[in-house]
Design a protein around this motif. Structure first.
Motif, PDB file in Angstrom:
ATOM      1  N   MET A  67       0.883 -25.622   4.679  1.00  0.00           N
ATOM      2  CA  MET A  67       1.985 -26.522   4.378  1.00  0.00           C
ATOM      3  C   MET A  67       1.577 -27.959   4.702  1.00  0.00           C
ATOM      4  O   MET A  67       0.884 -28.207   5.685  1.00  0.00           O
ATOM      5  CB  MET A  67       3.210 -26.133   5.190  1.00  0.00           C
ATOM      6  N   ILE A  68       2.032 -28.886   3.869  1.00  0.00           N
ATOM      7  CA  ILE A  68       1.762 -30.303   4.094  1.00  0.00           C
ATOM      8  C   ILE A  68       3.095 -31.006   4.347  1.00  0.00           C
ATOM      9  O   ILE A  68       3.968 -31.018   3.477  1.00  0.00           O
ATOM     10  CB  ILE A  68       1.074 -30.960   2.871  1.00  0.00           C
ATOM     11  N   PRO A  69       3.287 -31.577   5.531  1.00  0.00           N
ATOM     12  CA  PRO A  69       4.538 -32.295   5.797  1.00  0.00           C
ATOM     13  C   PRO A  69       4.641 -33.567   4.950  1.00  0.00           C
ATOM     14  O   PRO A  69       3.636 -34.147   4.547  1.00  0.00           O
ATOM     15  CB  PRO A  69       4.457 -32.651   7.278  1.00  0.00           C
ATOM     16  N   VAL A  70       5.885 -33.996   4.718  1.00  0.00           N
ATOM     17  CA  VAL A  70       6.163 -35.231   3.982  1.00  0.00           C
ATOM     18  C   VAL A  70       6.747 -36.244   4.956  1.00  0.00           C
ATOM     19  O   VAL A  70       7.698 -35.939   5.683  1.00  0.00           O
ATOM     20  CB  VAL A  70       7.157 -34.976   2.822  1.00  0.00           C
ATOM     21  N   ASN A  71       6.162 -37.433   4.982  1.00  0.00           N
ATOM     22  CA  ASN A  71       6.660 -38.512   5.835  1.00  0.00           C
ATOM     23  C   ASN A  71       7.440 -39.506   4.977  1.00  0.00           C
ATOM     24  O   ASN A  71       6.913 -40.037   4.002  1.00  0.00           O
ATOM     25  CB  ASN A  71       5.502 -39.238   6.531  1.00  0.00           C
ATOM     26  N   THR A  72       8.686 -39.743   5.360  1.00  0.00           N
ATOM     27  CA  THR A  72       9.520 -40.710   4.642  1.00  0.00           C
ATOM     28  C   THR A  72       9.967 -41.835   5.577  1.00  0.00           C
ATOM     29  O   THR A  72      11.006 -42.439   5.368  1.00  0.00           O
ATOM     30  CB  THR A  72      10.761 -40.022   4.028  1.00  0.00           C
TER      31      THR A  72
ATOM     32  N   GLN B 172      12.597 -49.697  -7.621  1.00  0.00           N
ATOM     33  CA  GLN B 172      12.751 -48.488  -8.440  1.00  0.00           C
ATOM     34  C   GLN B 172      11.401 -47.765  -8.552  1.00  0.00           C
ATOM     35  O   GLN B 172      11.005 -47.313  -9.619  1.00  0.00           O
ATOM     36  CB  GLN B 172      13.294 -48.836  -9.835  1.00  0.00           C
ATOM     37  N   PHE B 173      10.692 -47.689  -7.425  1.00  0.00           N
ATOM     38  CA  PHE B 173       9.369 -47.081  -7.409  1.00  0.00           C
ATOM     39  C   PHE B 173       9.119 -46.478  -6.036  1.00  0.00           C
ATOM     40  O   PHE B 173       9.464 -47.088  -5.028  1.00  0.00           O
ATOM     41  CB  PHE B 173       8.309 -48.152  -7.703  1.00  0.00           C
ATOM     42  N   LEU B 174       8.518 -45.294  -6.006  1.00  0.00           N
ATOM     43  CA  LEU B 174       8.106 -44.670  -4.748  1.00  0.00           C
ATOM     44  C   LEU B 174       6.590 -44.614  -4.706  1.00  0.00           C
ATOM     45  O   LEU B 174       5.965 -44.023  -5.583  1.00  0.00           O
ATOM     46  CB  LEU B 174       8.669 -43.252  -4.628  1.00  0.00           C
ATOM     47  N   GLU B 175       6.028 -45.266  -3.694  1.00  0.00           N
ATOM     48  CA  GLU B 175       4.592 -45.133  -3.451  1.00  0.00           C
ATOM     49  C   GLU B 175       4.394 -43.737  -2.893  1.00  0.00           C
ATOM     50  O   GLU B 175       5.153 -43.307  -2.024  1.00  0.00           O
ATOM     51  CB  GLU B 175       4.181 -46.134  -2.356  1.00  0.00           C
ATOM     52  N   GLN B 176       3.388 -43.056  -3.359  1.00  0.00           N
ATOM     53  CA  GLN B 176       3.134 -41.719  -2.821  1.00  0.00           C
ATOM     54  C   GLN B 176       1.642 -41.441  -2.797  1.00  0.00           C
ATOM     55  O   GLN B 176       0.937 -41.761  -3.738  1.00  0.00           O
ATOM     56  CB  GLN B 176       3.875 -40.660  -3.623  1.00  0.00           C
ATOM     57  N   PHE B 177       1.204 -40.896  -1.663  1.00  0.00           N
ATOM     58  CA  PHE B 177      -0.199 -40.544  -1.527  1.00  0.00           C
ATOM     59  C   PHE B 177      -0.373 -39.551  -0.387  1.00  0.00           C
ATOM     60  O   PHE B 177       0.481 -39.425   0.484  1.00  0.00           O
ATOM     61  CB  PHE B 177      -1.089 -41.781  -1.316  1.00  0.00           C
ATOM     62  N   PHE B 178      -1.494 -38.862  -0.421  1.00  0.00           N
ATOM     63  CA  PHE B 178      -1.841 -37.907   0.621  1.00  0.00           C
ATOM     64  C   PHE B 178      -2.739 -38.599   1.631  1.00  0.00           C
ATOM     65  O   PHE B 178      -3.753 -39.192   1.264  1.00  0.00           O
ATOM     66  CB  PHE B 178      -2.573 -36.704   0.010  1.00  0.00           C
ATOM     67  N   GLU B 179      -2.355 -38.554   2.893  1.00  0.00           N
ATOM     68  CA  GLU B 179      -3.163 -39.135   3.960  1.00  0.00           C
ATOM     69  C   GLU B 179      -3.910 -37.999   4.656  1.00  0.00           C
ATOM     70  O   GLU B 179      -3.370 -37.297   5.515  1.00  0.00           O
ATOM     71  CB  GLU B 179      -2.270 -39.899   4.940  1.00  0.00           C
ATOM     72  N   ALA B 180      -5.163 -37.823   4.264  1.00  0.00           N
ATOM     73  CA  ALA B 180      -5.956 -36.666   4.693  1.00  0.00           C
ATOM     74  C   ALA B 180      -6.185 -36.611   6.196  1.00  0.00           C
ATOM     75  O   ALA B 180      -6.226 -35.526   6.778  1.00  0.00           O
ATOM     76  CB  ALA B 180      -7.299 -36.661   3.963  1.00  0.00           C
ATOM     77  N   THR B 181      -6.342 -37.774   6.843  1.00  0.00           N
ATOM     78  CA  THR B 181      -6.661 -37.781   8.278  1.00  0.00           C
ATOM     79  C   THR B 181      -5.553 -37.167   9.133  1.00  0.00           C
ATOM     80  O   THR B 181      -5.825 -36.690  10.230  1.00  0.00           O
ATOM     81  CB  THR B 181      -6.947 -39.214   8.778  1.00  0.00           C
ATOM     82  N   VAL B 182      -4.322 -37.185   8.630  1.00  0.00           N
ATOM     83  CA  VAL B 182      -3.205 -36.605   9.389  1.00  0.00           C
ATOM     84  C   VAL B 182      -2.490 -35.490   8.624  1.00  0.00           C
ATOM     85  O   VAL B 182      -1.453 -35.003   9.064  1.00  0.00           O
ATOM     86  CB  VAL B 182      -2.190 -37.693   9.835  1.00  0.00           C
ATOM     87  N   ASN B 183      -3.050 -35.106   7.455  1.00  0.00           N
ATOM     88  CA  ASN B 183      -2.487 -34.026   6.647  1.00  0.00           C
ATOM     89  C   ASN B 183      -1.011 -34.250   6.318  1.00  0.00           C
ATOM     90  O   ASN B 183      -0.171 -33.375   6.529  1.00  0.00           O
ATOM     91  CB  ASN B 183      -2.670 -32.670   7.342  1.00  0.00           C
ATOM     92  N   VAL B 184      -0.703 -35.451   5.793  1.00  0.00           N
ATOM     93  CA  VAL B 184       0.681 -35.805   5.486  1.00  0.00           C
ATOM     94  C   VAL B 184       0.761 -36.437   4.096  1.00  0.00           C
ATOM     95  O   VAL B 184      -0.108 -37.217   3.710  1.00  0.00           O
ATOM     96  CB  VAL B 184       1.232 -36.805   6.537  1.00  0.00           C
TER      97      VAL B 184
END
Length: 151
Positions: free
Chosen positions: A1-6, A70-82
């Motif tokens: 599972m990959i947590p989502v940080n908002t 009206q835009f969401l930046e989204q990316f995977f941060e591998a160093t913290v698995n988020v």
């Protein structure tokens, strides 16, 4: 599972610099790359309160015109698995807006879209800048995007 940080917000500042619309990029100390304003939401802040505070802390820009990009930046941060999911705001600044950086950044530049795309290293930054340019520079700003807030 990959947590989502908002718990992060970001914002792009726009200003007419010597008659030409530009967006603000700053060179981060941590990571040594060019970016826009961003930071964590603290305690019981709203996203709007957080981005206004971040602009003040990082640039000394006092926000007077705030918009939901009206835009969401989204990316995977591998160093913290988020997975980071970040709402983007736009701040329309006065002409020839002055900037005073804090210790998080070493320099800043007001950039055209092409200059910003050249400086910023990440594809998600490019997507943010192209979107902001399209909806806040190339077209009249839609008043529905305006974010009401109290100073």
């Amino acid at each position: 599972m990959i947590p989502v940080n908002t718990a992060i917000v970001s914002g792009v500042a726009l200003s007419k610099i010597d008659g030409e619309m530009k967006l603000l990029l700053m060179k981060r100390v941590k990571g040594d790359f060019w970016c826009h304003v961003a930071g964590s939401i603290e305690n019981d802040e709203t996203a709007v309160e957080a981005i206004i505070r971040e602009f003040d802390e990082e640039t000394q820009i006092q926000v007077t015109e705030l918009y939901n990009a009206q835009f969401l930046e989204q990316f995977f941060e591998a160093t913290v698995n988020v997975i980071e999911l970040i709402p983007v705001f736009v701040v329309l600044c006065s002409e020839n807006q002055e900037v005073e950086l804090n210790e998080e950044h070493t320099e800043y530049r007001w950039c055209s879209l092409s200059e910003a795309l050249e400086l910023a290293p990440f594809p998600n930054q490019h997507a943010v800048y192209k979107h902001v340019w399209s909806y806040f520079v190339d077209k009249p700003v839609n008043s529905l995007y305006r974010v009401p807030y109290r100073n």
